[in-house]
Motif scaffolding. Structure first.
Motif, PDB file in Angstrom:
ATOM      1  N   GLN A  95      23.523 -68.135  18.171  1.00 36.92           N
ATOM      2  CA  GLN A  95      24.767 -67.342  17.785  1.00 36.92           C
ATOM      3  C   GLN A  95      24.527 -66.575  16.579  1.00 36.92           C
ATOM      4  O   GLN A  95      24.844 -65.588  16.419  1.00 36.92           O
ATOM      5  CB  GLN A  95      25.820 -68.555  17.790  1.00 36.92           C
ATOM      6  CG  GLN A  95      26.125 -69.368  18.867  1.00 36.92           C
ATOM      7  CD  GLN A  95      26.519 -68.253  19.973  1.00 36.92           C
ATOM      8  OE1 GLN A  95      27.401 -67.376  19.691  1.00 36.92           O
ATOM      9  NE2 GLN A  95      26.459 -68.841  21.046  1.00 36.92           N
ATOM     10  N   LEU A  99      21.172 -63.974  19.433  1.00 32.03           N
ATOM     11  CA  LEU A  99      22.098 -63.237  20.302  1.00 32.03           C
ATOM     12  C   LEU A  99      22.333 -61.765  19.699  1.00 32.03           C
ATOM     13  O   LEU A  99      22.474 -60.716  20.548  1.00 32.03           O
ATOM     14  CB  LEU A  99      22.928 -63.882  20.520  1.00 32.03           C
ATOM     15  CG  LEU A  99      22.681 -65.302  21.556  1.00 32.03           C
ATOM     16  CD1 LEU A  99      24.165 -65.900  21.844  1.00 32.03           C
ATOM     17  CD2 LEU A  99      21.878 -64.837  22.716  1.00 32.03           C
ATOM     18  N   HIS A 136      19.090 -58.733  28.464  1.00 27.95           N
ATOM     19  CA  HIS A 136      20.400 -59.083  29.464  1.00 27.95           C
ATOM     20  C   HIS A 136      20.922 -57.838  30.139  1.00 27.95           C
ATOM     21  O   HIS A 136      21.825 -57.792  30.682  1.00 27.95           O
ATOM     22  CB  HIS A 136      21.469 -59.740  28.595  1.00 27.95           C
ATOM     23  CG  HIS A 136      21.165 -60.975  28.350  1.00 27.95           C
ATOM     24  ND1 HIS A 136      21.881 -62.046  28.956  1.00 27.95           N
ATOM     25  CD2 HIS A 136      20.606 -61.786  27.223  1.00 27.95           C
ATOM     26  CE1 HIS A 136      21.684 -63.024  28.343  1.00 27.95           C
ATOM     27  NE2 HIS A 136      20.906 -63.020  27.327  1.00 27.95           N
ATOM     28  N   SER A 162      23.190 -64.361  32.719  1.00 25.25           N
ATOM     29  CA  SER A 162      24.031 -65.227  32.227  1.00 25.25           C
ATOM     30  C   SER A 162      25.529 -64.792  32.343  1.00 25.25           C
ATOM     31  O   SER A 162      25.898 -63.640  32.077  1.00 25.25           O
ATOM     32  CB  SER A 162      23.714 -65.472  30.826  1.00 25.25           C
ATOM     33  OG  SER A 162      22.583 -66.339  30.398  1.00 25.25           O
ATOM     34  N   ARG A 164      28.292 -66.978  30.609  1.00 28.70           N
ATOM     35  CA  ARG A 164      29.215 -67.706  29.822  1.00 28.70           C
ATOM     36  C   ARG A 164      28.627 -68.438  28.685  1.00 28.70           C
ATOM     37  O   ARG A 164      27.481 -68.318  28.607  1.00 28.70           O
ATOM     38  CB  ARG A 164      29.801 -68.729  30.631  1.00 28.70           C
ATOM     39  CG  ARG A 164      28.972 -69.836  31.117  1.00 28.70           C
ATOM     40  CD  ARG A 164      29.642 -70.929  31.937  1.00 28.70           C
ATOM     41  NE  ARG A 164      28.566 -72.136  32.207  1.00 28.70           N
ATOM     42  CZ  ARG A 164      29.009 -73.142  32.842  1.00 28.70           C
ATOM     43  NH1 ARG A 164      30.237 -73.382  33.257  1.00 28.70           N
ATOM     44  NH2 ARG A 164      28.037 -73.943  33.333  1.00 28.70           N
ATOM     45  N   HIS A 165      29.316 -68.518  27.389  1.00 25.37           N
ATOM     46  CA  HIS A 165      28.565 -69.235  26.385  1.00 25.37           C
ATOM     47  C   HIS A 165      28.012 -68.379  25.449  1.00 25.37           C
ATOM     48  O   HIS A 165      27.124 -68.895  24.685  1.00 25.37           O
ATOM     49  CB  HIS A 165      28.243 -70.535  26.961  1.00 25.37           C
ATOM     50  CG  HIS A 165      29.257 -71.760  27.530  1.00 25.37           C
ATOM     51  ND1 HIS A 165      30.205 -71.803  26.864  1.00 25.37           N
ATOM     52  CD2 HIS A 165      28.928 -72.499  28.651  1.00 25.37           C
ATOM     53  CE1 HIS A 165      30.932 -72.900  27.491  1.00 25.37           C
ATOM     54  NE2 HIS A 165      30.297 -73.007  28.583  1.00 25.37           N
ATOM     55  N   LEU A 166      27.869 -67.241  25.903  1.00 19.61           N
ATOM     56  CA  LEU A 166      27.215 -66.280  24.925  1.00 19.61           C
ATOM     57  C   LEU A 166      28.131 -65.270  24.266  1.00 19.61           C
ATOM     58  O   LEU A 166      29.311 -65.364  24.354  1.00 19.61           O
ATOM     59  CB  LEU A 166      25.828 -65.564  25.650  1.00 19.61           C
ATOM     60  CG  LEU A 166      24.921 -66.554  26.303  1.00 19.61           C
ATOM     61  CD1 LEU A 166      23.935 -65.629  27.016  1.00 19.61           C
ATOM     62  CD2 LEU A 166      24.399 -67.381  25.436  1.00 19.61           C
ATOM     63  N   HIS A 171      27.133 -60.916  28.908  1.00 17.32           N
ATOM     64  CA  HIS A 171      27.456 -61.468  29.930  1.00 17.32           C
ATOM     65  C   HIS A 171      27.571 -60.316  31.273  1.00 17.32           C
ATOM     66  O   HIS A 171      27.691 -59.381  30.954  1.00 17.32           O
ATOM     67  CB  HIS A 171      28.900 -62.107  30.018  1.00 17.32           C
ATOM     68  CG  HIS A 171      29.124 -63.258  29.095  1.00 17.32           C
ATOM     69  ND1 HIS A 171      30.412 -63.682  28.311  1.00 17.32           N
ATOM     70  CD2 HIS A 171      28.187 -64.123  28.643  1.00 17.32           C
ATOM     71  CE1 HIS A 171      29.739 -64.722  27.943  1.00 17.32           C
ATOM     72  NE2 HIS A 171      28.545 -64.983  27.667  1.00 17.32           N
ATOM     73  N   ARG A 201      19.192 -67.609  31.881  1.00 24.93           N
ATOM     74  CA  ARG A 201      18.890 -67.922  30.442  1.00 24.93           C
ATOM     75  C   ARG A 201      18.399 -69.351  30.169  1.00 24.93           C
ATOM     76  O   ARG A 201      17.369 -69.879  29.585  1.00 24.93           O
ATOM     77  CB  ARG A 201      19.703 -67.306  29.471  1.00 24.93           C
ATOM     78  CG  ARG A 201      19.253 -67.442  27.894  1.00 24.93           C
ATOM     79  CD  ARG A 201      20.108 -66.995  26.777  1.00 24.93           C
ATOM     80  NE  ARG A 201      19.507 -66.926  25.688  1.00 24.93           N
ATOM     81  CZ  ARG A 201      18.890 -65.928  25.067  1.00 24.93           C
ATOM     82  NH1 ARG A 201      18.959 -64.572  25.764  1.00 24.93           N
ATOM     83  NH2 ARG A 201      18.342 -65.913  24.012  1.00 24.93           N
ATOM     84  N   SER A 205      24.299 -71.491  29.881  1.00 30.13           N
ATOM     85  CA  SER A 205      24.891 -70.008  30.099  1.00 30.13           C
ATOM     86  C   SER A 205      25.019 -69.332  31.305  1.00 30.13           C
ATOM     87  O   SER A 205      25.526 -68.386  31.580  1.00 30.13           O
ATOM     88  CB  SER A 205      24.170 -68.966  29.222  1.00 30.13           C
ATOM     89  OG  SER A 205      22.710 -68.717  29.811  1.00 30.13           O
ATOM     90  N   SER A 206      25.000 -70.329  32.276  1.00 25.75           N
ATOM     91  CA  SER A 206      25.050 -69.852  33.689  1.00 25.75           C
ATOM     92  C   SER A 206      26.002 -70.793  34.524  1.00 25.75           C
ATOM     93  O   SER A 206      25.850 -72.134  34.558  1.00 25.75           O
ATOM     94  CB  SER A 206      23.602 -70.204  34.346  1.00 25.75           C
ATOM     95  OG  SER A 206      22.676 -69.387  33.757  1.00 25.75           O
ATOM     96  N   GLU A 236      22.243 -79.155  22.867  1.00 26.09           N
ATOM     97  CA  GLU A 236      21.907 -78.368  23.942  1.00 26.09           C
ATOM     98  C   GLU A 236      22.061 -79.484  25.316  1.00 26.09           C
ATOM     99  O   GLU A 236      22.785 -79.175  25.954  1.00 26.09           O
ATOM    100  CB  GLU A 236      20.678 -77.597  24.117  1.00 26.09           C
ATOM    101  CG  GLU A 236      20.226 -76.955  25.344  1.00 26.09           C
ATOM    102  CD  GLU A 236      18.935 -76.989  25.611  1.00 26.09           C
ATOM    103  OE1 GLU A 236      18.569 -76.183  26.415  1.00 26.09           O
ATOM    104  OE2 GLU A 236      18.257 -77.850  25.128  1.00 26.09           O
TER     105      GLU A 236
END
Length: 450
Positions: A95, A99, A136, A162, A164-166, A171, A201, A205-206, A236
Motif C-alpha cells: 500500500q 502500489l 496493470h 486485479s 479489488r483491494h488495491l 483495478h 496479482r 486482489s481478484s 495475507e
C-alpha cells in the motif's frame, strides 16, 4: 550466428537435478563450449573439442568462467525504482511503497523508460530468461514486451489483472481484463523470444469473476503460462481465507479455477500446509523461492526441505522490488544463508546453487529442453563471469583448490561488476567494458561504506 565458435574457459553446469542425483555438477577447468548457429554443438574438455573441430573460430576467455544464463522466475517490472523500501511487512509495503509506483505506469513514457532500464538490469546481472509481472495497464505491458524484443532476452510476462483491494486506478473490470489480455496474447505470445503468462496479482486482489477470466484465457490459449503469489505472509494468508470462505486453503482458490499445473509458477509459499505441498507436487506446479524478499519483508524462512520432501519443484526469483536487487548470484547466496539458520535447513552446495539459478528455472517455465545447461542442442544462453583484477573474488579464486570451491566463491562474492558478457542463443545481449566494470565496482564499494 553462422559458422562455429569455440569458447575456451572454465565452465560449470548442472544437466540434472542435484537434489535427486549425486555428482550432477559438471566442471571443466580447461573447458570448451562449441556454438554453432546459436546453439550448443558440444561442451567439454577444450583440447578434445579443439582436436575435433579445428575449423571453429576460437575465443579465449580464460581468466573468467562460463555459466548457463540465469533464469529469474519471479520479478516485477514496475517495481524497479522502489528497491530498498525496507522496514515494512508485505501488505503495508504494497500500500505504501509498491502500489503508488505501479500506478505511475499509466504514463506510457514513464513505463517505457522503466522497461528499458529493467531489461538492462536483468542483462547486466546475467539473467537471460525471466518470468515477469507486467503492469496493470495494457499500454505499459506493451512497452515491456516491445523493449524485451529489442533487448534479445527471453521474457515471459503478462498484464496484471486485479479488481479489488488495491488502489482504484489499478483495478479493471473482468471484461476489460479479458479484452486487453487477449489482444496482448495475440500480439506477443510466441513472437521471437516472448511468451505470455496469465497474471492475477494474487488471490486477495481478484474476484471470482476475475479468476474465471484467467481460467478462460488459459483454456483458449493452450501454451500460455500462469503466475501469481501464494502463502507469502501470515496476514495475507488470513485475508485470503476471509475473502474466500469456501476455500480449504490458499491453494484451493487457484485450483478451483484451473490455475495450477506444470504451466504455473507461484511465488513464495513460505507458509504452506502439508496438504498444499502434496497437491502442488501432484500437479507439478512450481514455486519461485525469493529469499531476499522473504527476509527484507519479514515474511519468513522458506521451508525448502518440506517442499523437496513433498516433491514440489522449486526455482529462484529476485522479486524486485520486494527483493534487494537483480542478482541471481546474490539470490543463491541468500537462499544458502537462510537455509543455514532454518530449523530443518537444506545445505546448498555448489551444484544445488547452480541448478536453482539455471536449470531449475528453465524447468519451472517449461523450457528445460531449450535452456538451463550446456547440453548439446540447447540454445547458447550463457554468462561469462570474470572477476575484477585485485578484487576479493579474484583473490579467493586464485587459491581455490577445486572447481566447486571456485563456484561457491562466485556465488558468494560476484555481483554485476563481475558479469563481463551475456549471450542469448549465441547473440551478445550485454557486454561490459573494463572502464564500466571498474566504475560499477567503485560505486558498489562506496555504497557499502555509506
Amino acid at each position: 550466428m553462422t559458422g562455429a565458435e569455440l569458447i575456451r574457459a572454465p565452465l560449470f553446469h548442472t544437466p540434472a537435478n542435484p537434489f535427486h542425483d549425486e555428482r550432477t555438477l559438471v566442471c571443466h577447468e580447461d573447458g570448451g563450449l562449441l556454438i554453432r548457429d546459436g546453439r550448443i554443438a558440444a561442451s567439454g574438455d577444450y583440447s578434445t573439442l579443439r582436436a575435433m573441430h579445428p575449423e571453429a573460430a576460437m575465443l579465449d576467455w580464460r581468466g573468467g568462467f562460463l555459466l548457463p544464463g540465469f533464469v529469474d522466475t519471479h520479478v516485477h517490472f514496475p517495481q524497479m525504482r522502489i528497491i530498498g523500501g525496507l522496514g515494512r511487512s508485505l501488505l503495508d509495503w504494497l500500500q505504501q511503497v509498491a502500489l503508488p509506483e505501479e500506478a505511475r505506469m499509466a504514463d506510457v513514457a514513464y513505463a517505457t523508460t522503466t522497461a528499458q532500464a529493467f531489461l538492462g538490469a536483468l542483462a547486466s546481472h546475467g539473467t537471460t530468461t525471466a518470468l515477469v509481472f507486467g503492469a496493470h495497464f495494457a499500454s505499459a505491458t506493451t512497452a515491456l514486451f516491445e523493449a524485451a524484443e529489442g533487448s534479445g532476452l527471453r521474457l515471459i510476462s503478462g498484464l496484471v489483472v486485479s479488481d479489488r483491494h488495491l488502489r482504484p486506478e489499478l483495478h479493471q473490470s473482468p471484461a476489460d481484463a479479458y479484452r486487453d489480455s487477449t489482444a496482448l496474447i495475440r500480439r506477443f505470445h510466441g513472437r521471437g523470444r516472448l511468451l505470455y503468462a496469465v497474471t492475477p496479482r494474487f488471490a486477495l486482489s481478484s474476484s471470482e469473476a476475475m479468476l474465471e477470466v484467467c481460467q478462460t484465457l488459459l483454456a483458449e490459449h493452450k501454451s500460455l503460462r500462469m503466475q501469481s503469489h501464494i502463502n507469502e505472509n501470515p496476514s495475507e494468508v488470513a485475508e485470503v481465507a476471509r475473502a474466500f470462505p469456501w476455500a480449504a486453503d490458499y491453494l484451493a482458490v487457484y485450483e478451483r479455477y484451473s490455475l495450477t499445473g506444470s504451466h504455473a509458477v507461484l511465488a513464495h509459499n513460505v507458509h504452506a500446509s502439508d496438504a498444499e505441498l502434496e497437491r502442488l507436487a501432484a500437479t507439478r506446479t512450481a514455486i519461485a523461492h525469493c529469499p531476499c524478499s522473504n527476509a527484507a519483508l519479514g515474511s519468513g524462512i522458506f521451508p525448502l526441505r518440506r517442499h523437496l520432501d513433498a516433491g514440489v519443484r522449486c526455482s529462484l526469483g529476485t522479486d524486485v522490488g520486494g527483493g534487494t536487487g537483480f542478482g541471481m548470484l546474490k539470490e543463491g547466496l541468500q537462499a544458502y544463508l537462510m537455509q543455514r539458520v532454518a530449523p530443518d535447513g537444506v545445505t546448498l552446495d555448489a551444484a544445488r546453487l547452480c541448478y536453482l539459478a539455471t536449470l531449475a528455472g528453465a524447468e519451472a517455465l517449461g523450457l528445460g529442453d531449450e535452456i538451463g545447461d550446456f547440453r548439446d542442442g540447447k540454445a547458447a544462453d550463457l554468462v561469462y563471469v570474470r572477476p575484477l583484477s585485485g578484487s576479493p573474488l579474484a583473490a579467493v579464486l586464485e587459491r581455490a583448490k577445486s572447481p566447486e570451491e571456485a563456484l561457491t566463491a562466485i556465488f558468494t562474492l560476484a555481483g554485476a561488476e563481475s558479469v563481463h558478457e551475456v549471450r542469448v542463443a549465441g547473440e551478445t545481449v550485454y557486454r561490459a567494458s573494463d572502464h564500466e566494470r571498474s566504475h560499477r565496482a567503485s560505486e558498489n564499494d562506496r555504497s557499502a561504506r555509506a
